[in-house]
Design an enzyme around this catalytic site. Structure first.
Site, short mmCIF file in Angstrom:
data_model
loop_
_atom_site.label_atom_id
_atom_site.label_comp_id
_atom_site.label_asym_id
_atom_site.label_seq_id
_atom_site.Cartn_x
_atom_site.Cartn_y
_atom_site.Cartn_z
CE LYS A 78 57.47 27.84 23.01
NZ LYS A 78 56.36 28.79 23.28
CB SER A 159 58.07 32.34 24.28
OG SER A 159 56.97 31.45 24.13
CB SER A 183 54.22 32.85 23.07
OG SER A 183 54.67 33.69 24.11
#
Length: 492
Positions: A78, A159, A183
Site C-alpha cells: 500500500k 481506503s 480500511s
C-alpha cells in the site's frame, strides 16, 4: 499445475521448496499480471525490476539451502508505507514526488523475510475514504462485476482498495494494508478476499504515513486465512521506533489453524442488527452462526450498548488527529511547494492545491472540534464515549471469546452510484468502526455471494492480542463457507 498467479502463499512456498518452479518464474508471472491488470488502476508506482531482482536473490538462497520464510513471494505494498528509494505518495498530490530514504518497519520485516515487492498500490488519499475514489491518481476498479452488468465499474472499498483489488484479481499473492476504521476489512469484503486488522500496537506504525495515530494499524490481505497468518508472522513485532508498539512477544499465528472450535464461545452483538439491515447480509450472518455452531462453538447473544455512538465518535476523533498529523505538509521540507508572495500565502497555496476535497473536509472538521470553545464539547466528550465503547467489548468478552458480525452493510457499489452526502458514505464503516475504537483485532472472511453475484464478507472480532484464536475461528468459518467464486477480471 494451477496457474502460478492462482496459487496461495502456502502452496507457493511448498512449490518453491520442492523446486516445482523458481521464484523468478513465480514473480515473472505476477509482473506479467501487473501489466494485464493496469486497467484496474491498482498501482501508483510499479516496481517490476526490483521484484525480479529480489526473485533472483531468492532463487540463489533456495539453491544454497538457506531460504528465508517468505522467499520469492510476490506482494503489493500500500502506498502509505514508506519505501526506501521508491516514490511514496499516500495517493496525494502533495507527496507526488516524495522519495523516502528509509523503509517502514513492516515493509522491512517483509523484505527481510524474502518477499518481492511488485509495487506501491493505490488508496484513498491519506487513507481517507471507503471506496478508493479520493485518490489523486484516479479511481481503482473492483475486479468483480454485477450479474448482467458487465459495463458497470464497481468500487473496491477503501481506503486499501488497490491492495484488495490486486489480490482478488490474482495480480499479487498478498498485500499490505492499513485499517483506521475498517480500511482492511471493508475492501476485503467488497473484493471477496481475507483481510485482518491486528490489535492496535501489534504491527509497528513507524514509516506509515499517519492519518489518525490512535487508530491506524497495518495488517495483511490474502486469499486465505492461512496466508494472512503467514504474512502477519512477519509483519508483527515490537519496534523501539514506535512508541505505540506493544512490548509483547509475537506468536506463530498459524499454530492453532485447523483445529475444531470445541469450547469456543461466539458472541452475536444484538446492536449490529439495526432496522433495515440488508436481508441478504442478515441471512448470511445467521448462516455464519450456524456454521460456527456446527464446528463446535457455542453461540450466544451479547450486548454492545454504545455501538450507535461509535460512528459519530470516530468522525470526531479521526479528523481531529488527521488535522494534527497533516499540519506537517506545508511545502517547506518535502513534497509539493506552490510559491506565494510570502510565507503565509505559500502555505495556503500549497495545501489548497496539494490536498483533495475529502482530506480538506476532514482537516476542517478536525480543526473545528479541537478549537477553543469546542474542544470540551466535542473532542473530550468523544474520548469519553470511546472509553465506554471499549468497556462494552470488555464486558462482552467475559462471556465469549470472539464476536461474529457483518463486515459491511452492502456489497460493492458502482463508481457512479457513490453517495453525494459524505455522511452516507461514512456509513460504509458502521460495522467496522467499533472494533477500531476499542483497538481490537478483527478480520473479514468471504462467506457468500449476493443475488447480484458480488461477494459478501463476515467479520470476526477478537480479544486484545488474541489473533491466534481469531484466526482459528476465521479458518473454521472459511472452511464452512467454502467460498470459491472468482472475480470477472483476473490476470489469467
Amino acid at each position: 499445475m494451477t496457474s502460478l498467479t492462482h496459487l496461495t502463499i502456502a502452496r507457493a512456498l511448498k512449490g518453491l521448496r520442492a523446486k516445482e518452479f523458481s521464484a523468478t518464474e513465480l514473480v515473472s508471472a505476477h509482473v506479467a499480471a501487473t501489466e494485464k491488470l493496469r486497467g484496474l488502476n491498482c498501482y501508483i508506482t510499479e516496481m517490476s525490476e526490483q521484484a525480479l531482482a529480489a526473485a533472483r536473490d531468492s532463487d540463489a538462497r533456495y539453491a544454497a539451502g538457506n531460504a528465508l520464510p517468505l522467499d520469492g513471494i510476490p506482494l503489493a505494498n500500500k502506498d502509505l508505507f514508506c519505501s526506501k528509494g521508491v516514490r511514496t505518495t499516500a495517493a496525494s498530490k502533495i507527496l507526488e514526488n516524495f522519495v523516502p530514504t528509509y523503509e517502514s518497519t513492516v515493509g522491512k520485516n517483509l523484505l527481510d523475510a524474502g518477499v518481492a515487492m511488485l509495487g506501491k498500490v493505490n488508496l484513498d488519499e491519506f487513507a481517507m475514504g471507503s471506496a478508493n475514489i479520493t485518490s489523486a491518481y484516479g479511481y481503482v476498479e473492483n475486479p468483480w462485476k454485477r450479474a448482467g452488468e458487465p459495463n458497470v465499474k464497481l468500487v473496491p472499498g477503501g481506503s486499501s482498495g488497490g491492495s484488495a483489488a490486486v489480490v482478488a484479481a490474482r495480480g499479487a499473492m498478498g498485500a499490505t494494508g492499513t485499517d483506521t476504521g475498517g480500511s482492511i476489512r471493508q475492501p476485503a469484503s467488497f473484493c471477496g478476499i481475507v483481510g485482518i486488522k491486528p490489535t492496535y500496537g501489534r504491527c509497528s506504525r513507524w514509516g506509515v504515513v499517519a492519518f489518525a495515530s490512535s487508530l491506524d494499524q497495518p495488517g495483511p490481505f490474502a486469499r486465505t486465512v492461512e496466508d494472512c497468518a503467514l504474512l502477519l508472522n512477519h509483519m508483527a513485532g515490537e519496534d523501539a521506533k514506535d512508541s505505540t508498539s506493544a512490548r509483547i512477544p509475537t506468536p506463530d499465528f498459524t499454530q492453532y489453524l485447523g483445529q475444531d472450535l470445541k469450547g469456543l464461545r461466539v458472541g452475536i452483538p444484538r446492536e449490529y442488527r439495526p432496522a433495515g439491515l440488508n436481508a441478504e447480509i442478515s441471512a448470511l450472518w445467521d448462516q455464519g452462526a450456524t456454521w460456527l455452531r456446527a464446528a463446535g462453538a457455542e453461540v450466544m447473544e451479547v450486548s454492545l450498548p454504545h455501538t450507535e455512538y461509535a460512528l459519530p465518535t470516530y468522525y470526531i476523533i479521526a479528523p481531529a488527529e488527521c488535522s494534527s498529523n497533516l499540519a506537517r505538509y506545508d511545502g517547506m521540507r518535502y513534497g509539493l511547494r506552490v510559491p506565494g508572495k510570502d510565507l503565509t500565502e505559500t502555505y495556503e497555496l500549497t495545501r489548497a492545491q496539494g490536498f483533495g476535497h475529502e482530506v480538506k473536509r476532514r482537516i476542517m472538521i478536525g480543526t473545528y472540534v479541537l478549537s477553543a470553545g469546542y474542544y470540551d464539547a466535542y473532542y473530550r466528550k468523544a474520548q469519553r464515549v470511546r472509553a465506554l465503547i471499549a468497556e462494552d467489548f470488555t464486558r462482552a468478552f467475559k462471556m465469549c471469546d470472539v464476536l461474529l458480525a457483518p463486515t459491511a452493510p452492502s456489497p460493492a457499489f458502482g463508481w457512479e452510484e457513490k453517495p453525494t452526502d459524505p455522511v452516507e458514505m461514512y456509513l460504509n464503516d458502521a460495522f467496522t468502526i467499533p472494533a477500531s475504537m476499542a483497538g481490537l483485532p478483527a478480520m473479514s472472511v468471504p462467506a457468500g455471494l449476493a443475488k447480484n453475484g458480488l461477494p459478501l464478507g463476515l467479520q470476526l472480532i477478537g480479544k486484545p492480542f488474541d489473533e491466534v484464536t481469531l484466526l482459528r475461528a476465521a479458518q473454521a468459518l472459511e472452511t464452512s463457507a467454502a467460498f470459491t467464486a472468482t472475480p470477472t477480471i483476473m490476470a489469467a
